[in-house]
Design a protein around this motif. Structure first.
Motif, mmCIF file in Angstrom:
data_model
loop_
_atom_site.group_PDB
_atom_site.id
_atom_site.type_symbol
_atom_site.label_atom_id
_atom_site.label_comp_id
_atom_site.label_asym_id
_atom_site.label_seq_id
_atom_site.Cartn_x
_atom_site.Cartn_y
_atom_site.Cartn_z
ATOM 1 N N UNK A 7 0.723 -1.234 0.024
ATOM 2 C CA UNK A 7 0.019 0.034 0.054
ATOM 3 C C UNK A 7 0.876 1.381 -0.211
ATOM 4 N N UNK A 8 0.712 2.025 -1.188
ATOM 5 C CA UNK A 8 1.819 3.109 -1.176
ATOM 6 C C UNK A 8 1.015 4.375 -0.810
ATOM 7 N N UNK A 9 1.877 5.481 -0.442
ATOM 8 C CA UNK A 9 1.455 6.800 0.184
ATOM 9 C C UNK A 9 0.786 7.523 -0.880
ATOM 10 N N UNK A 10 0.668 7.132 -2.180
ATOM 11 C CA UNK A 10 -0.028 7.831 -3.310
ATOM 12 C C UNK A 10 -0.834 6.880 -4.158
ATOM 13 N N UNK A 11 -1.611 7.429 -5.002
ATOM 14 C CA UNK A 11 -2.094 6.288 -5.936
ATOM 15 C C UNK A 11 -1.208 5.948 -7.217
ATOM 16 N N UNK A 12 -0.199 6.934 -7.560
ATOM 17 C CA UNK A 12 0.473 6.704 -8.876
ATOM 18 C C UNK A 12 2.036 6.331 -8.281
ATOM 19 N N UNK A 13 2.455 5.483 -8.951
ATOM 20 C CA UNK A 13 3.991 5.169 -8.611
ATOM 21 C C UNK A 13 4.775 6.339 -8.983
ATOM 22 N N UNK A 14 4.374 7.223 -9.675
ATOM 23 C CA UNK A 14 5.244 8.266 -10.234
ATOM 24 C C UNK A 14 5.649 9.192 -9.046
ATOM 25 N N UNK A 69 8.636 -4.266 7.296
ATOM 26 C CA UNK A 69 8.507 -3.093 7.993
ATOM 27 C C UNK A 69 8.122 -2.041 6.908
ATOM 28 N N UNK A 70 7.473 -0.932 7.554
ATOM 29 C CA UNK A 70 7.314 0.162 6.536
ATOM 30 C C UNK A 70 8.562 0.642 5.829
ATOM 31 N N UNK A 71 8.429 0.992 4.355
ATOM 32 C CA UNK A 71 9.499 1.191 3.572
ATOM 33 C C UNK A 71 9.579 2.602 2.983
ATOM 34 N N UNK A 72 10.644 3.565 3.200
ATOM 35 C CA UNK A 72 10.567 4.889 2.622
ATOM 36 C C UNK A 72 11.768 4.593 1.782
ATOM 37 N N UNK A 73 11.399 4.670 0.316
ATOM 38 C CA UNK A 73 12.498 4.418 -0.788
ATOM 39 C C UNK A 73 12.845 5.874 -1.615
ATOM 40 N N UNK A 74 11.995 6.931 -1.309
ATOM 41 C CA UNK A 74 12.265 8.183 -1.961
ATOM 42 C C UNK A 74 11.828 9.196 -0.952
ATOM 43 N N UNK A 104 15.991 7.591 -0.139
ATOM 44 C CA UNK A 104 16.388 6.285 0.370
ATOM 45 C C UNK A 104 16.387 6.642 2.052
ATOM 46 N N UNK A 105 15.840 5.624 2.535
ATOM 47 C CA UNK A 105 15.907 5.712 4.151
ATOM 48 C C UNK A 105 16.475 4.220 4.605
ATOM 49 N N UNK A 106 17.334 4.309 5.676
ATOM 50 C CA UNK A 106 17.859 3.100 6.321
ATOM 51 C C UNK A 106 16.803 2.478 7.096
ATOM 52 N N UNK A 107 16.501 1.160 6.913
ATOM 53 C CA UNK A 107 15.294 0.709 7.258
ATOM 54 C C UNK A 107 15.857 -0.875 8.168
ATOM 55 N N UNK A 108 15.957 -0.594 9.537
ATOM 56 C CA UNK A 108 16.289 -2.172 10.056
ATOM 57 C C UNK A 108 15.043 -2.898 10.215
#
Length: 187
Positions: A40-47, A79-84, A86-90
């Motif tokens: 489930x993304x934070x917006x409806x468009x992957x752009x 885990x939740x993942x912030x990719x843009x 880039x975020x360190x995600x343990x």
């Protein structure tokens, strides 16, 4: 006669130390782990998407190396993942005692309905396994609908433990120097 006893005691100590070095070696984590689930993304468009949360993540087939015995359908904790950006995600993902800690990631390709992200990190495992550098590849298709996302992990081990051979060679060299000094050191 004393230098011979010293030499033999040192050699015995080297053999014992080498034995401990051999028994202390852990196993690198190798292979590919295929997992999939719903994102489930934070917006409806992957752009414009920059992060995702995950549900119903399971182990898929086609795994190899350390992961070859993982049963298809085994639940995976994500885990939740912030990719843009880039975020360190343990603990990006965890399954069967193995955990992947993401260090960095890069968006490789994106459109309104497709996203590809690659990353690097460290995977840890149960006792007896070395923490191992690995790569993460994440793709998503059909965002805004019922996304079914695939992920893969591939361990990339560069260094291989030498089984104590370096320690044994170093000890042998030092013992040789001690013997040489004992025999020729008195002038």
């Amino acid at each position: 006669m004393k230098p011979i006893k010293t030499l033999m005691a040192g050699l015995a100590a080297m053999v014992i130390a080498g034995g401990f070095a051999l028994s202390a070696q852990a196993t690198p984590i190798t292979g590919i782990l295929q997992i999939a689930g719903t994102a489930n993304f934070n917006t409806s468009s992957l752009t414009t998407a920059s992060s995702a949360t995950f549900a119903d993540v399971l182990v898929l087939g086609g795994n190899s190396g350390t992961f070859a015995g993982f049963a298809v359908g085994t639940p995976v904790v994500m885990a939740s993942y912030t990719f843009d950006p880039s975020t360190i995600t343990n603990g990006l993902w965890s399954v069967n005692g193995f955990t992947f800690n993401l260090l960095s990631s890069t968006v490789v390709s994106r459109s309104a309905t497709f996203l590809s992200v690659n990353g690097t990190g460290i995977i840890t495992g149960p006792p007896g396994f070395d923490a191992t550098e690995g790569m993460w590849a994440f793709t998503s298709q059909n965002a805004g609908g019922r996304p079914h996302d695939t992920f893969s992990f591939s361990a990339n081990t560069e260094a291989v433990p030498d089984g104590g051979m370096t320690l044994a060679l170093l000890g042998t060299g030092l013992m040789g120097l001690a013997a040489f000094r004992a025999k020729f050191g008195k002038v």
